[in-house]
Design a protein around this motif. Structure first.
Motif, PDB file in Angstrom:
ATOM      1  N   THR A  64      79.366  44.494  12.996  1.00  0.00           N
ATOM      2  CA  THR A  64      78.220  45.001  13.752  1.00  0.00           C
ATOM      3  C   THR A  64      78.517  46.332  14.440  1.00  0.00           C
ATOM      4  O   THR A  64      77.706  47.267  14.343  1.00  0.00           O
ATOM      5  CB  THR A  64      77.759  43.948  14.769  1.00  0.00           C
ATOM      6  OG1 THR A  64      77.262  42.807  14.052  1.00  0.00           O
ATOM      7  CG2 THR A  64      76.649  44.488  15.659  1.00  0.00           C
ATOM      8  N   VAL A  87      71.928  44.982  10.794  1.00  0.00           N
ATOM      9  CA  VAL A  87      72.363  44.465  12.094  1.00  0.00           C
ATOM     10  C   VAL A  87      71.354  43.450  12.620  1.00  0.00           C
ATOM     11  O   VAL A  87      71.715  42.366  13.087  1.00  0.00           O
ATOM     12  CB  VAL A  87      72.540  45.623  13.100  1.00  0.00           C
ATOM     13  CG1 VAL A  87      72.848  45.086  14.492  1.00  0.00           C
ATOM     14  CG2 VAL A  87      73.641  46.571  12.640  1.00  0.00           C
ATOM     15  N   THR A 108      71.034  42.151  19.132  1.00  0.00           N
ATOM     16  CA  THR A 108      72.104  43.131  19.297  1.00  0.00           C
ATOM     17  C   THR A 108      71.620  44.270  20.189  1.00  0.00           C
ATOM     18  O   THR A 108      70.585  44.878  19.902  1.00  0.00           O
ATOM     19  CB  THR A 108      72.538  43.692  17.934  1.00  0.00           C
ATOM     20  OG1 THR A 108      72.997  42.622  17.108  1.00  0.00           O
ATOM     21  CG2 THR A 108      73.660  44.712  18.104  1.00  0.00           C
TER      22      THR A 108
END
Length: 433
Positions: A131, A157, A164
């Protein structure tokens, strides 16, 4: 503190605790000390040590090279000095011959990005899948004006973790810059409408098993024939008729190995009856943690590629290859499902799932088999990522990682269609160790 500042702090030991005043005072103290002391040439021992450290970085990934932690420490030591550019260059040199750990390449890319060398930083991040690496790669692509690739990367992602930090904001901003309609990225299993399927169902509904942007899928029972089936109800009854008919007709036209069977359909009521797959999809297997069902990888990846080859030879692009649309009748018998947005080769495409749409299609390219090859690579990447998280090692993991990288990588290096993809796949069975 920004995400990248946190990453730099972890990799290079930078701290945000010092205030600006303290930093200025420290700079004044250093300047005073520098004026008070005569200039000295670097000691020969210091030069020899620096040369030895650079030589070590050129061996990262080699059996006799430094460990991941040692390499990051050496890069941290070189950062901010006249040696940092050469240190980064040595890591890139090592990557040509050895498998340099991704954390080391990320540290190298961060140095190059800070120096304004975006292309060099992207080279360092080639084939990275963590990530933090994907976030940096997305930002670098955006900085270079490559918004379709930046958007495709940030969707990878979001497909992994929609929460995130900063990912959704980037997604919204870059979609707007590309002229797409604004709107938040949704979870891939998030339904847009709750249906009243039970009132119209000709089968007895047992439980809901999946939701998507187009419809909801139930496990159902055909009481007349005494069989289980998957009952898919489209969210917008009547208005999704074209979508439903396309899915039913193409699945029937391509019936055979690698394609789910359609048992019945009612476009007016907005439902499809499909064969029941108890094991579910690759996404279901990953969610349950039943990773043993996915190794060896070639057991399902080879027939999946052959199914794509058959579809492409028939003149169609699936356009939505993702873990949720790869069902497992058996561990060695994957099936393509959901042909709702499939299109003839060269036709204008619409829709797709965030994280599995190729950058070229995001940029507006018409339906192309390479888009399915990209989705195939993303399925492989998701599986390999989860296997790595669980510490499941395989002899063939590196070869399948290389296949995933080619499929996700630059369009001109991607297999042109399913048949070419099959020709590139490793055939030796992976072994779980």
């Amino acid at each position: 503190m920004s995400l990248w500042r946190k990453i730099r702090g972890r990799l290079f030991g930078e701290s945000d605790e010092a205030t600006s005043e303290e930093a200025l005072r420290g700079a004044d103290d250093r300047a005073t000390a520098a004026r008070a002391e005569p200039r000295r040439e670097p000691a020969r021992a210091d030069v020899d040590e620096a040369s030895a450290e650079l030589a070590q970085l050129a061996r990262v990934g080699a059996p006799d090279g430094p460990s991941e932690e040692q390499a990051i420490l050496l890069l941290r030591k070189a950062r901010g000095t006249v040696r940092e550019a050469e240190a980064a260059a040595r890591v890139l040199e090592a990557a040509e011959d050895y498998a340099v750990p991704e954390a080391v390449r990320l540290a190298c890319a961060d140095i190059l990005a800070a120096r304004g060398d975006e292309k060099g930083a992207l080279d360092a991040l080639a084939n990275a899948s963590s990530t933090p690496a994907l976030l940096l790669a997305a930002d670098l692509n955006a900085s270079l004006g490559q918004l379709p690739r930046a958007l495709g990367t940030i969707e990878r992602v979001l497909a992994r973790n929609i929460d995130t930090p900063g990912a959704r904001e980037r997604h919204t901003r870059w979609r707007a810059a590309l002229g797409a309609a604004p709107g938040p990225a949704r979870r891939l299993d998030e339904a847009t409408v709750v249906t009243d399927a039970g009132a119209r169902a000709p089968f007895r509904l047992l439980r809901e098993v999946a939701r998507g942007g187009a419809g909801t899928v139930y496990e159902a029972e055909d009481e007349l024939l005494g069989r289980r089936l998957a009952f898919k109800v489209y969210h917008r009854r009547g208005r999704d008729r074209e979508h439903l008919e396309r899915e039913a007709r193409l699945a029937d036209r391509m019936r055979g190995p690698g394609v789910i069977r359609v048992l019945d359909a009612d476009p007016d009521e907005g439902w499809l009856a499909l064969e029941w797959i108890p094991r579910g999809s690759v996404r279901d297997v990953l969610a349950r943690g039943d990773l043993a069902a996915l190794v060896p990888i070639d057991r399902w990846a080879l027939p999946l590629a052959r199914a794509l080859a058959r579809l492409h030879a028939g003149g169609f692009v699936h356009a939505d290859v993702k873990p949720a649309n790869v069902l497992l009748r058996d561990t060695g018998e994957p099936l393509l499902g959901d042909f709702g947005i499939a299109r003839p080769l060269g036709a204008r495409g619409e829709g797709g799932s965030a994280g599995y749409v190729s950058p070229e299609r995001i940029a507006g390219r018409s339906s192309d088999p390479r888009d399915d090859v990209y989705g195939y690579g993303r399925v492989l990447e998701d599986v390999l990522h989860r296997l790595g998280e669980r510490g499941i090692a395989m002899e063939e993991a590196a070869r399948w990682r290389a296949i995933a990288d080619v499929c996700i990588g630059p369009d001109d290096r991607r297999p042109a269609n399913g048949a070419e993809l099959v020709g590139r796949l490793p055939t030796a069975r992976a072994k779980v160790s």
